[in-house]
Design a protein around this motif. Structure first.
Motif, PDB file in Angstrom:
ATOM      1  N   GLN A 229       0.846  -1.189   0.000  1.00 59.13           N
ATOM      2  CA  GLN A 229       0.000   0.000   0.000  1.00 59.13           C
ATOM      3  C   GLN A 229       0.885   1.244   0.000  1.00 59.13           C
ATOM      4  N   PRO A 230       0.746   2.106  -1.017  1.00 54.80           N
ATOM      5  CA  PRO A 230       1.579   3.298  -1.112  1.00 54.80           C
ATOM      6  C   PRO A 230       1.334   4.307   0.002  1.00 54.80           C
TER       7      PRO A 230
ATOM      8  N   GLU B 133       3.983   0.136   2.184  1.00 53.48           N
ATOM      9  CA  GLU B 133       3.957  -0.755   3.335  1.00 53.48           C
ATOM     10  C   GLU B 133       3.648  -2.173   2.869  1.00 53.48           C
ATOM     11  N   ILE B 134       4.387  -3.136   3.390  1.00 54.54           N
ATOM     12  CA  ILE B 134       4.160  -4.539   3.079  1.00 54.54           C
ATOM     13  C   ILE B 134       3.048  -5.071   3.979  1.00 54.54           C
TER      14      ILE B 134
ATOM     15  N   GLU C 174      13.576   6.567  -4.631  1.00 54.58           N
ATOM     16  CA  GLU C 174      13.129   7.407  -3.514  1.00 54.58           C
ATOM     17  C   GLU C 174      12.036   6.740  -2.677  1.00 54.58           C
ATOM     18  N   ILE C 175      11.490   5.641  -3.168  1.00 52.77           N
ATOM     19  CA  ILE C 175      10.381   4.980  -2.469  1.00 52.77           C
ATOM     20  C   ILE C 175      10.921   3.930  -1.502  1.00 52.77           C
ATOM     21  N   SER C 176      10.621   4.111  -0.226  1.00 57.34           N
ATOM     22  CA  SER C 176      11.084   3.188   0.801  1.00 57.34           C
ATOM     23  C   SER C 176      10.106   2.030   0.973  1.00 57.34           C
ATOM     24  N   ILE C 177      10.551   1.016   1.696  1.00 59.20           N
ATOM     25  CA  ILE C 177       9.720  -0.147   1.997  1.00 59.20           C
ATOM     26  C   ILE C 177       9.570  -0.227   3.513  1.00 59.20           C
ATOM     27  N   SER C 178       8.360  -0.426   3.989  1.00 62.11           N
ATOM     28  CA  SER C 178       8.169  -0.616   5.426  1.00 62.11           C
ATOM     29  C   SER C 178       7.497  -1.954   5.674  1.00 62.11           C
ATOM     30  N   ILE C 179       7.915  -2.593   6.753  1.00 57.62           N
ATOM     31  CA  ILE C 179       7.362  -3.893   7.109  1.00 57.62           C
ATOM     32  C   ILE C 179       7.066  -3.917   8.596  1.00 57.62           C
ATOM     33  N   ASN C 180       5.919  -4.487   8.961  1.00 57.51           N
ATOM     34  CA  ASN C 180       5.536  -4.586  10.361  1.00 57.51           C
ATOM     35  C   ASN C 180       6.316  -5.691  11.054  1.00 57.51           C
TER      36      ASN C 180
END
Length: 433
Positions: free
Chosen positions: A170-171, A184-185, A236-242
């Motif tokens: 989800q952007p 976000e993953i 420039e787009i990062s990745i986030s994971i819970n």
């Protein structure tokens, strides 16, 4: 003369209303709409007895809050969840009290469909139960839904071995420029028999079964593999994971995750770990060591669901966070209540003083964009911008977004990607979305 609304003919609705006149009006309106089965009760005790002796399940329960003997909240606490369906509050209490009642009832695991003020508005009542006027209600009323399953550890282990858990993305968009700055993953279980299963169905079980570490690492590996298709073009787009605290309390995690990232040739500075308080860690020192070492190696850290966790302020003071992510319950409340807006502004002010980036999740309307820009949030995430989507759909979304002119500071020109992905809206959960 009855107005023909055949779409309502299969619905079953329980009307729980103290006032005889109001109850009669409600029943009359529902019959005019064409609801197939309407059952009534004048108080909570009557309704419980009715449910106890009735095998059928209702699609909706319209529930009065103020009733003698047993009020609406007491009734809903005691009522069997499987039988009452979605709940519509019918009440004349003030908005803030009604909002508190809604929060309590959600805590019981009950799905709320809306609220009816008195006297009853016929058209609004129709919209609350209409699958045509309200697609979300259609999904609830008419789609055959998977009931909560008590999956065994073996079920989950087999699904992990077979690679059935996949990442959705989800952007996240910058409020000032309208540009995507991250994704976000989010976890989805592609079950061979039941289709796509939302994370709320399996994350708590994964944690209790001791499988959450493996799930997190599998999703991270899969997500990093997906990013190869767009990462060089959009660095420039990062990745986030819970990450569950139960995972992060394991002091071996930093080395394992760093090895995974290095194997995929991704800079750790492009990855954000969202610390989500789905469970209390038993080893707080281990949790603190893991997040500190991850940050030392370049990973960014985000405090997820800020303001709702067990110890948000304590964690904020002790852990090296770069970002706070404000829970969508605050976002929803700010649309209606000045008090919630004041709380959000205080959160943003605190974050800025600590030099932390602020993320607002649950952005669903154009008006949300204006409100949270004014409050000073840096980044927004929600269905107004884009739904969670598969890796392939994300590649297409980024291509469309890149070719679409932006308006600054308003970001509503970002295209709607609903045609590309139709994941379960679900509730906020691990990988949770």
């Amino acid at each position: 003369m009855k107005i023909p609304y055949p779409i309502f003919s299969d619905q079953k609705i329980l009307v729980l209303e103290k006032n005889d006149s109001q109850r009669t009006t409600l029943i009359m309106y529902l019959k005019v709409i064409g609801v197939g089965t309407v059952v009534e009760a004048a108080n909570g005790h009557q309704a419980l007895a009715l449910l106890d002796g009735n095998a059928q399940e209702f699609d909706f329960t319209i529930c009065d809050l103020r009733m003698d003997g047993m009020d609406g909240i007491e009734f809903l606490r005691a009522a069997p969840r499987a039988k009452i369906g979605r709940v519509i509050f019918s009440s004349a209490v003030d908005d803030e009290l009604l909002s508190s009642a809604e929060e309590i009832v959600r805590g019981y695991g009950i799905r709320l469909s809306g609220r009816l003020s008195k006297p009853i508005d016929f058209l609004y009542l129709k919209s609350l139960i209409s699958p045509v006027l309200n697609p979300q209600k259609a999904e609830y009323v008419y789609r055959k839904r998977l009931q909560f399953q008590c999956w065994t550890k073996e079920d989950l282990s087999i699904a992990l071995r077979r690679g059935q858990f996949v990442p959705y993305f989800q952007p996240k968009l910058d409020f000032l420029t309208g540009a995507p700055v991250g994704v976000e993953i989010l976890a989805r279980w592609m079950h061979p028999d039941h289709g796509v299963i939302a994370p709320s169905q399996f994350i708590p079980l994964m944690e209790s079964a001791g499988l959450i570490d493996q799930l997190t690492e599998d999703l991270l590996c899969n997500a990093l593999g997906c990013t190869k298709k767009w990462y060089s073009d959009r660095p420039e787009i990062s990745i986030s994971i819970n990450a569950s605290p139960l995972t992060l309390e394991n002091i071996a995690i930093p080395n394992r995750w760093l090895a995974i990232v290095n194997a995929h040739q991704v800079n750790p500075e492009r990855i954000t770990i969202e610390v989500t308080e789905t469970a209390l860690p038993k080893n707080y020192r281990g949790l603190l060591e893991s997040v500190t070492r991850l940050h030392m190696h370049g990973f960014s850290l985000s405090l997820d669901d800020f303001g709702t966790g067990y110890s948000s302020l304590q964690q904020l003071s002790q852990m090296p966070f770069n970002e706070v992510k404000v829970d969508q319950s605050f976002i929803a409340a700010a649309r209606k209540y000045k008090r919630s807006t004041v709380i959000l502004r205080s959160m943003v002010d605190l974050a800025k003083k600590l030099h932390l980036r602020t993320v607002a999740e649950g952005i669903e309307y154009e008006t949300d964009v204006t409100l949270f820009q004014e409050l000073g949030f840096d980044v927004g995430q929600g269905f107004h911008f884009a739904k969670p989507m598969s890796g392939e759909d994300l590649v297409r979304w980024l291509l469309i977004e890149k070719m679409t002119p932006r308006r600054v500071p308003n970001v509503i020109s970002i295209p709607n990607i609903s045609q590309l992905a139709k994941p379960d809206r679900g509730h906020k959960a691990f990988m949770w979305g």
